[in-house]
Scaffold this motif. Structure first.
Motif, short mmCIF file in Angstrom:
data_model
loop_
_atom_site.label_atom_id
_atom_site.label_comp_id
_atom_site.label_asym_id
_atom_site.label_seq_id
_atom_site.Cartn_x
_atom_site.Cartn_y
_atom_site.Cartn_z
N HIS A 192 0.85 -1.19 0.00
CA HIS A 192 0.00 0.00 0.00
C HIS A 192 0.88 1.23 0.00
N HIS A 193 0.55 2.19 -0.82
CA HIS A 193 1.39 3.35 -1.03
C HIS A 193 1.08 4.47 -0.04
N SER A 194 1.15 4.10 1.24
CA SER A 194 1.17 5.08 2.32
C SER A 194 1.65 4.39 3.58
N PHE A 195 1.96 5.21 4.60
CA PHE A 195 2.38 4.68 5.88
C PHE A 195 1.12 4.43 6.70
N LEU A 196 0.56 3.23 6.53
CA LEU A 196 -0.70 2.92 7.22
C LEU A 196 -0.51 3.05 8.74
N PRO A 197 -1.58 3.49 9.44
CA PRO A 197 -2.96 3.63 8.99
C PRO A 197 -3.31 4.97 8.34
N ALA A 198 -2.33 5.80 8.03
CA ALA A 198 -2.62 7.08 7.38
C ALA A 198 -2.97 6.88 5.91
#
Length: 284
Positions: A192-198
């Motif tokens: 996923h192309h973000s720093f989850l959970p953001a």
């Protein structure tokens, strides 16, 4: 020459003497432990362990190890998985139109940096078929719409079964897997192309730009029925500035996605990840 090894991943309610009991099982059968790592989650009351030993000189034949360890593990209410180092998992890589993660995985596998065999590539678009042809891998184009999603997922499951696939890697596969699919085939890693959970969901780089963040990230995680909320395997970040455009964020993010996905897949293939609840222990 490398010696074949066996690895046990174990989780059970915490209690005294667990390390000794597991280690003694290996010692009593003539095994030489080469790696042992343990963690206790005090809040959950759980003991989690990864222990690896050489099979050379081990008294038990492979087909009896699981049953023999079960005699020790069952009274401890333990869950465990047994893996052998000379087993080469078969993976399926799923893609849409972006090729950066696909190329990266294929080269790492071809160079034997990742120990796996790519059984097939599945896509909802025809665009990346030439890459599959370049690497002499089966490519299956299965377009997905709201109307045919269930039918296409049944075809996907059949392909995975026929190819004896152990792991599905979503390498920028821009589709959400249904709950029915995940129940049938739960071993799926997504990048996923973000720093989850953001910034879950679509267009996280656009969301990050609008929010004016100073770092962006990428997350490799197991897929569950909850969107972008599965157990996290690996994450990393890169700094950005007010001078970066959305396209700059996407460019920097693609570089990060390749690295994080490869790390996550490697950890899984090396049997270093133990999932409990919606969390993971990643053994070094």
């Amino acid at each position: 020459m490398a010696v074949d090894t066996a690895t046990l991943l174990v989780s059970c309610p915490d209690q005294q003497g667990l390390v000794a009991k597991i280690a003694n099982f290996i010692y009593a059968n003539g095994g030489n432990i080469i790696h042992a790592d343990h963690h206790t989650d005090l809040e959950a009351g759980l003991f989690l362990s990864r222990i690896e030993w050489q099979l050379q000189g081990f008294n038990l034949p492979r087909h009896l190890i699981n049953e023999a360890f079960g005699a020790i593990a069952s009274p401890l209410q333990a869950k465990w998985k047994l893996h052998f180092s000379d087993t080469v998992p078969k993976v399926a890589i799923w893609v849409s139109k972006q090729d950066h993660c696909l190329y990266d995985l294929l080269w790492r596998i071809k160079s034997k940096e990742l120990k796996a065999e790519v059984g097939l590539i599945i896509s909802n678009h025809p665009d990346l078929a030439p890459i599959a042809q370049q690497f002499n891998i089966e490519y299956h184009h299965l377009p997905i719409t709201k109307e045919n999603k269930k039918e296409q997922e049944l075809k996907q499951l059949e392909l995975l079964k026929n190819a004896e696939i152990n792991l599905v890697i979503l390498a920028k596969y821009m589709q959400v897997l249904s709950s029915d699919f995940i129940k049938e085939f739960p071993t799926v890693i997504n990048i996923h192309h973000s720093f989850l959970p953001a910034f879950i969901g679509a267009k996280p780089y656009h969301q990050a730009y609008s929010r004016g963040v100073k770092i962006i990230g990428a997350t490799a995680h197991y897929v569950t029925q909850d969107l972008d909320a599965g157990p996290i395997i690996e994450q990393d970040v890169v700094r950005i500035s007010h001078r970066d455009t959305v396209q700059d964020l996407i460019r920097k993010g693609k570089d990060l996605e390749k690295i994080v996905l490869a790390r996550g897949v490697r950890l899984h293939l090396q049997n270093r990840v133990l999932v409990y609840g919606n969390r993971t222990v990643v053994f070094g």
